[in-house]
Design a protein around this motif. Sequence first.
Motif: not given
Length: 675
Positions: A48, A50-51, A58, A91, A94-95, A100-102
């Motif tokens: 998260a 990094r996102a 990612i 996920t 991150v979202h 960002s997509k993962i």
Amino acid sequence: MADTPYPHLFESLDLGFTEIPNRIVMGSMHTGMEDFFWHYGELAAYFAERAANGVGLIVTGGISPNRAGWVAPLAGRMTHLGHVAAHRRVTEAVHAAGSSKICMQILHAGRYGYHPFIVGPSDRASPITPFKPRRLGLRGIARTITDYIRAARLAQRAGYDGVEIMGSEGYLLNQFLAERVNDRRDAYGGSTSRRQRIVTEILAGIRAAVGPRFIIIYRLSMLDLVEHGQTWDEIVTLARTVAAAGATIINTGIGWHESRVPTIVTRVPRAAFAGVTAKMREHVDVPLITTNRINTPEAAEKLLADEVADMVSMARPFLADPAFAAKAAAGRAADINTCIACNQACLDHTFAWKRASCLVNPRAGRETRLNFAPTDRPARIAVVGAGPAGLEAATRLAERGHHVTLYEAGSDIGGQFQFARRIPGKEEFAETLRYYRRRIAHTGVALELSCHVEAATLVGAYDKVVIATGVVPRRIAIEGIGHAKVMSYAELIAGHRPVGRQVAIIGAGGIGFDVAEYLTHERPAPAEDAARFFQEWGVDPAFASRGGLVEAEPAPPPRAVTLCQRSTHKAGRDLGKTSGWAHRASLRHKNVAMRVGVTYQAIDDAGLHITCDGQPECITADTIIVCAGQTCERTLYDALRESRQRVHVVGGARLATELDAKRAIREAAELAARL
Ligand code: NAP
Ligand code: SF4
């Protein structure tokens, strides 16, 4: 993004059904957190962060589709619904953090697994694990394909935007693709199309199961770098087949783990292998990702501007600096903590079954545990010594709000890194010094260079003192040690004294090896150059030969070097797990003689007199360099301890044995978080 200096890097990529916000891929890196569900909270925080800092896409560390595919016992698997909940934490984090997509990487280790259940296309064992694989039968192959498809379906349920199928680095699918391992004569071996069949069936099966609106990346080995690897024609055929079978994006894989060509360590010139992605571009229409030793936004931007690839993957650079993308986007590339490709805290940890972190960023993988909160009681703190430990301590303490003065006896910052950056193949260490210079300026550390500070100056003037005075070379007693031909490694690298054509090195530790590299390369070192690197290591510059290999043609060394140690074990045994072999191979290319089990007798005009196996011998040498390890420099610490001054000690000044920059920086960061 309108006013970024990297317009290609920050251009979005429209995949038709979804859009990736920029061209930056945080490539797959096994951290160790993937393996146990109770670490998924930390894994979520790691991704998260990094996102939140704007990475485009990612890719997680490798997750096995079944037990046989484990890299190591109990490694992360995605095999049933029970695994989905942990992944969902990742996920969702991150979202929630950004756009960002993962993608989850599905990795079946095949014969590379380190456990007794391993399988492969044949029973040919690999040189990197002691376990012998069981040859998969046709039913086993069918089950494996089903397992891949199930893992992808579960990844979709867990909220991933896609999956990456690991088809390179010599793992299971790569093993099927190359005759090196695949000796089958059934439907999955023999001809090129039969060796590629498992890949096609997996991709087609996944695409059918997940539908059209799910990213499928295939990591394709574009250069095997092993004997009996794939030919270029086979690789192109595979790329076309993979695209036709449903891959959305093709990522570049370089070299098998058993390859004897370095592909990611510091000595590999930046972006050296990107040419192979460029060569693939004319053959397929799907977006391509290029990779390996790309660690700056400038390098990534140039690759995109030169149309080498559509996206650039950087894995380790995101351990070194979680804000890589945000800093690049803001035109602050000089503030990036650059990955120096040392492998010491990331891959060396992974291959030792330890959690991956980063030498230059010990917070990596510990985002929930190592933090530098602003202090509510700012103190006056002196840090003495501007080597890696002192730099980290000073800048972290100042970041927290303390008033920090950093004293350095030398005329510049860097300590041991000033030596390291002059070693051929370690030039990246200069980037860490650039980063710390910027940090000193931004955090407001008062830097006092050329200042040999005494205890009397510090006592009472500061609330706390941090001693990071590092190490001094160990003094050794050999008859004739005062001879004019003897010098320390520091004197050698300072370059003030001439060095002869025949050199003996006393001590074959990390610094002995570095000194041997220094002595066997031309001076001044030529500019980093992929062509020279390929020639040195036997890589076909046209990427046309089978496996991408040709005869190596190392440049002859400018002098004869003998490296000595008293212990009888292999020289360089304690070098990094994933880089030591390259050091040893490099010195073999340069005909460096390794003498183990020696007893030093004397030094005189003739050279270094030793006994080995009870036999006296003289190693003819006109220069002898002492690399016999280090001792702590703690004169100031001892003096301060006698006063009532509050004093802490970190790095080499605390413990010189097995010192490395990884420990020095980590200790300093942990102390700075506590004070
Ligand atoms: P080191 O790795 O501990 O090696 C010291 C060497 O000196 C050994 O080969 C040792 O071998 C020899 N030695 C020790 N006492 C001696 C004595 N009294 N007389 C003669 N020889 C003696 O130390 P270093 O080379 O100074 O490196 C310092 C640290 O930096 C190490 O932790 C190293 O791993 C790290 N480093 C790593 C790298 C790398 O991984 N590439 C590069 C540079 C530094 P014998 O006792 O067998 O003779
Ligand atoms: Fe890069 Fe070294 Fe950090 Fe690994 S440990 S991410 S190679 S700087």
